[in-house]
Scaffold this active site. Structure first.
Site, mmCIF file in Angstrom:
data_model
loop_
_atom_site.group_PDB
_atom_site.id
_atom_site.type_symbol
_atom_site.label_atom_id
_atom_site.label_comp_id
_atom_site.label_asym_id
_atom_site.label_seq_id
_atom_site.Cartn_x
_atom_site.Cartn_y
_atom_site.Cartn_z
ATOM 1 N N ASN A 69 9.569 4.823 2.786
ATOM 2 C CA ASN A 69 9.608 3.989 4.307
ATOM 3 C C ASN A 69 10.850 3.591 4.447
ATOM 4 O O ASN A 69 11.755 3.459 3.748
ATOM 5 C CB ASN A 69 8.526 2.832 4.192
ATOM 6 C CG ASN A 69 7.058 3.431 3.922
ATOM 7 O OD1 ASN A 69 6.180 3.758 4.635
ATOM 8 N ND2 ASN A 69 6.797 3.478 2.389
ATOM 9 N N ARG A 83 0.822 -1.344 0.019
ATOM 10 C CA ARG A 83 0.068 -0.159 -0.013
ATOM 11 C C ARG A 83 1.012 1.201 0.020
ATOM 12 O O ARG A 83 0.766 2.100 -0.948
ATOM 13 C CB ARG A 83 -0.857 0.036 1.213
ATOM 14 C CG ARG A 83 -2.284 0.938 1.082
ATOM 15 C CD ARG A 83 -1.788 2.308 1.319
ATOM 16 N NE ARG A 83 -1.478 2.574 2.679
ATOM 17 C CZ ARG A 83 -1.085 3.795 3.379
ATOM 18 N NH1 ARG A 83 -1.148 5.074 2.533
ATOM 19 N NH2 ARG A 83 -0.445 3.973 4.528
ATOM 20 N N ASP A 84 1.385 1.565 1.228
ATOM 21 C CA ASP A 84 2.222 2.722 1.362
ATOM 22 C C ASP A 84 3.590 2.720 0.320
ATOM 23 O O ASP A 84 3.843 3.873 -0.122
ATOM 24 C CB ASP A 84 2.438 3.071 2.752
ATOM 25 C CG ASP A 84 3.056 4.507 2.715
ATOM 26 O OD1 ASP A 84 2.452 5.361 2.220
ATOM 27 O OD2 ASP A 84 3.974 4.748 3.735
ATOM 28 N N HIS A 115 9.528 7.139 7.833
ATOM 29 C CA HIS A 115 10.048 7.230 6.635
ATOM 30 C C HIS A 115 11.508 7.735 6.935
ATOM 31 O O HIS A 115 11.775 8.366 7.908
ATOM 32 C CB HIS A 115 9.341 8.261 5.823
ATOM 33 C CG HIS A 115 7.916 7.865 5.220
ATOM 34 N ND1 HIS A 115 7.699 7.664 4.091
ATOM 35 C CD2 HIS A 115 6.833 7.461 5.929
ATOM 36 C CE1 HIS A 115 6.545 7.410 3.934
ATOM 37 N NE2 HIS A 115 5.968 7.180 5.082
ATOM 38 N N CYS A 142 4.154 9.760 0.154
ATOM 39 C CA CYS A 142 2.668 10.467 -0.008
ATOM 40 C C CYS A 142 2.572 11.204 -0.931
ATOM 41 O O CYS A 142 3.227 12.240 -1.195
ATOM 42 C CB CYS A 142 2.278 10.965 1.501
ATOM 43 S SG CYS A 142 0.566 11.472 1.524
#
Length: 299
Positions: A249, A15-16, A209, A240
């Site tokens: 991350n 996801r991220d 991050h 983001c």
């Protein structure tokens, strides 16, 4: 005999890790990515995001991804939701956990989610109640908890107040996210104390991050403080789309190296994750930011 230390690494790469990449991966590739993470030993995975695909095209096809993930005992799949429509989609898709993002800055909240902090807190109350009724745990991630790209320093009192509200509505877990990678260990210590006081008994998770090369120091500080769950992304990808200059991350494989060498077990195969990070970089057409895939383990 001293008890073995254990930390759960929640794999957020699907996801991220992917939501800010220029190359959009097909659902089948994302399913293969998740399967590799499961095979490596990951037992908590943030698999999908139930958001508007027009705003985040990298997360389109969430239902298709959830329909194809390997279902194994002990593996829990999380879906990110921002509203009741997202929750309904997540429940229909069969997620095991719901993750709701609450932003500790009005400016970022409006840009990221189209709602003010107050509106999102109200939405959270409804989502938490509905998820509880459905028997699915709902947790909260407090975004920009360490600093906002638009408003500057985030008042720690505000983070504590959001945690208090999350706790009151029954959050099974609260995560503090350094969305733009500005945090340092002193902030980790301060926010941990404040949130534990505001939300007594609620497990705490951190999401770091490595934008300014402090992510791993922050993660190890959290472990020293007794935090037992950390987010990380295979390959170190991520960011983001609504945060200027946001970078990846902390990398799962690099975090595993630091944890395992420190005597903290995770149950995840570090070498397998490093191979997955390299594989993912090939799919995305760019080298993985993670270092372990280049340097290798030790000894």
């Amino acid at each position: 005999m001293e008890a073995e230390l254990h930390t759960t690494v929640l794999e957020v790469g699907p996801r991220d890790g992917l939501q800010n990449e220029d190359r959009v991966l097909a659902p089948d590739d994302r399913i293969a990515f998740i399967a590799r993470c499961v095979d490596a030993g990951a037992r908590r995975i943030e698999a999908v995001s139930f958001v508007n695909p027009k705003r985040v095209p990298q997360m389109a096809g969430a239902e298709e991804v959830m329909a194809g993930v390997p279902r194994r005992d002990g593996v829990s799949y999380s879906g990110l939701v921002l509203n009741r429509r997202g929750l309904d989609r997540a429940l229909d898709a069969g997620v095991d956990e719901v993750n709701v993002v609450l932003v500790a800055s009005d400016t970022f909240s409006v840009r990221n989610q189209g709602s003010t902090m107050a509106e999102m807190l109200d939405a959270w109350d409804g989502i938490a109640a509905a998820a509880h009724d459905a028997g699915v745990p709902a947790g909260v991630t407090i975004a920009v908890a360490f600093g906002c790209p638009f408003e500057g320093e985030t008042p720690p009192e505000r983070v504590a107040e959001i945690a208090r509200r999350a706790h009151a509505a029954g959050a099974f877990e609260i995560a503090l996210a350094d969305t733009i990678g500005v945090g340092v260990p002193a902030q980790v210590r301060d926010l941990t104390a404040r949130v534990r006081e505001a939300a007594p008994g609620t497990p705490l998770r951190f999401h770091f991050h490595n934008t300014r090369n402090t992510g791993y120091a922050n993660a190890l500080t959290a472990v020293d403080l007794g935090v037992t769950t950390l987010d990380a992304a295979a390959g170190g990808f991520g960011g983001c789309p609504f945060a200027p200059a946001a970078t990846g991350n902390i990398a799962t494989e690099d975090l595993l190296y630091a944890l395992h060498r420190s005597g903290v077990e995770t149950g995840i195969d570090m070498a397998a994750v490093a191979e997955t990070g390299t594989w993912l970089g090939d799919l995305l057409g760019k080298p993985a930011p993670a270092l372990l895939g280049r340097a290798g383990g030790y000894p």
